[in-house]
Design a protein around this motif. Sequence first.
Motif, PDB file in Angstrom:
ATOM      1  N   SER A 173     -15.203   4.012   0.105  1.00  0.00           N
ATOM      2  CA  SER A 173     -13.992   4.050   0.916  1.00  0.00           C
ATOM      3  C   SER A 173     -13.351   2.672   0.918  1.00  0.00           C
ATOM      4  N   ALA A 174     -12.110   2.614   1.375  1.00  0.00           N
ATOM      5  CA  ALA A 174     -11.414   1.332   1.516  1.00  0.00           C
ATOM      6  C   ALA A 174     -11.806   0.633   2.812  1.00  0.00           C
ATOM      7  N   TYR A 194     -15.846  -0.481   1.308  1.00  0.00           N
ATOM      8  CA  TYR A 194     -15.374  -1.628   0.536  1.00  0.00           C
ATOM      9  C   TYR A 194     -14.209  -2.275   1.279  1.00  0.00           C
ATOM     10  N   LYS A 195     -13.839  -3.465   0.849  1.00  0.00           N
ATOM     11  CA  LYS A 195     -12.683  -4.144   1.424  1.00  0.00           C
ATOM     12  C   LYS A 195     -11.448  -3.793   0.604  1.00  0.00           C
ATOM     13  N   GLY A 196     -11.023  -2.550   0.721  1.00  0.00           N
ATOM     14  CA  GLY A 196      -9.867  -2.084  -0.022  1.00  0.00           C
ATOM     15  C   GLY A 196     -10.215  -0.981  -1.000  1.00  0.00           C
ATOM     16  N   SER A 197      -9.197  -0.217  -1.385  1.00  0.00           N
ATOM     17  CA  SER A 197      -9.421   0.902  -2.304  1.00  0.00           C
ATOM     18  C   SER A 197      -9.641   0.440  -3.733  1.00  0.00           C
ATOM     19  N   THR A 221      -2.592   7.706  -6.227  1.00  0.00           N
ATOM     20  CA  THR A 221      -3.422   6.791  -7.016  1.00  0.00           C
ATOM     21  C   THR A 221      -4.357   7.544  -7.954  1.00  0.00           C
ATOM     22  N   ASP A 266      -9.685  10.237  -2.844  1.00  0.00           N
ATOM     23  CA  ASP A 266      -8.581   9.327  -3.133  1.00  0.00           C
ATOM     24  C   ASP A 266      -7.228   9.992  -2.919  1.00  0.00           C
ATOM     25  N   THR A 312     -10.792   4.569   7.338  1.00  0.00           N
ATOM     26  CA  THR A 312      -9.726   4.926   6.404  1.00  0.00           C
ATOM     27  C   THR A 312      -9.838   6.403   6.027  1.00  0.00           C
ATOM     28  N   ALA A 352     -13.303  -0.120  -4.452  1.00  0.00           N
ATOM     29  CA  ALA A 352     -13.988   1.175  -4.431  1.00  0.00           C
ATOM     30  C   ALA A 352     -13.742   1.931  -5.731  1.00  0.00           C
ATOM     31  N   HIS A 409     -10.283   7.692   3.175  1.00  0.00           N
ATOM     32  CA  HIS A 409     -11.410   7.898   2.263  1.00  0.00           C
ATOM     33  C   HIS A 409     -12.683   8.220   3.047  1.00  0.00           C
ATOM     34  N   GLY A 438       0.806  -1.207   0.000  1.00  0.00           N
ATOM     35  CA  GLY A 438       0.000   0.000   0.000  1.00  0.00           C
ATOM     36  C   GLY A 438       0.838   1.254   0.000  1.00  0.00           C
TER      37      GLY A 438
END
Length: 334
Positions: free
Chosen positions: A168-169, A195-198, A219, A215, A173, A201, A175, A52
């Motif tokens: 969001s992640a 979400y389970k991670g960016s 990224t 964000d 987080t 998302a 986000h 990450g």
Amino acid sequence: MFQFLDRRPASLRRRLGLAALFAAIALPVAAQAQEKFPTKPIHVVVPFPPGGINDTVARPILKKMGELMNIGFVIDNRPGASGTIGTASVARADPDGYTLLLGAASTMAVVPHMMKSVPYSSSRDFAPIGGLASVPSVMISGRPEKYPDFAAVLADLKKRPGEATYGSAGPGTSHHTQMSFLNLELGTSMLHVPYKGSGPAMADLLGGQIDFLMDPLPTTITQVGSGKIVPIAITSAKRSALLPNVPTFIELGVKGFEVSTWFGLFAPVKTPPAVLAALTDALSAALADPAIVQAMASRGMDPLTKNPAEMARYVADENMLWKGVIEKTRIGLD
């Protein structure tokens, strides 16, 4: 007057005298050997999974510090419980300078106010070594035709309260917390979709399943070139050289909305001052290295050049900010 007469043989007295002399010489040498730092690899706990933004920030800086100190720096990823597991492990580590923490805004200033019980205190359990980097975020949309700019976004949020969504992640987080803060500042009610991670998302943003994502700039840059997203505004105090046409929220009238995802290097609180000083000197030199400066700038990161005292005040100020936001928005994790 009593006088002690040493009746031992002269040869024995000479040998004993020499032994005492050598012992007296050896004591400061041994003390110097004990005080020498470092003599073995230094482990830096990153309380998040590998790959990450935390690794992106840490690796080049730690590599340079290792070159300057002539020792290896080993990244130890210990994810779990929103970063609190790895962070707590450093708080309990031996304060000898060989176990350090990559502290982040979330673990040091945000999550502690979102959970009822956190197994560490960012102010009492850690000694700041210095800042590493600060990364602004960009509010982006996957619907350029509907949300070409902030004025269009604001008009839609006022027209359809409680209907627009942001991803969001995961809860807690950047986000999530930064968009919650924006909701508070704008008086709007965008809905949070975790979400389970960016990655997931971002996929749903591009697919039109959600309206917005706050964000991190590194990224965002990779997506802007595709033409599939529109950057609406950036959270930094000044515009980014990488997105010069994207205004800041402050420019757009959201006064005081300056937030970032930041990182710093920390040691257990009772680490000796001489050890902390050696680490701080190496960190400062690494952040001043032209190659490091260029690498960070190309990724949209700013060096967070703060000495230990400045970093302590910065962490305290960030705690005050996010404590207030979390209390007002009620976005606790428990």
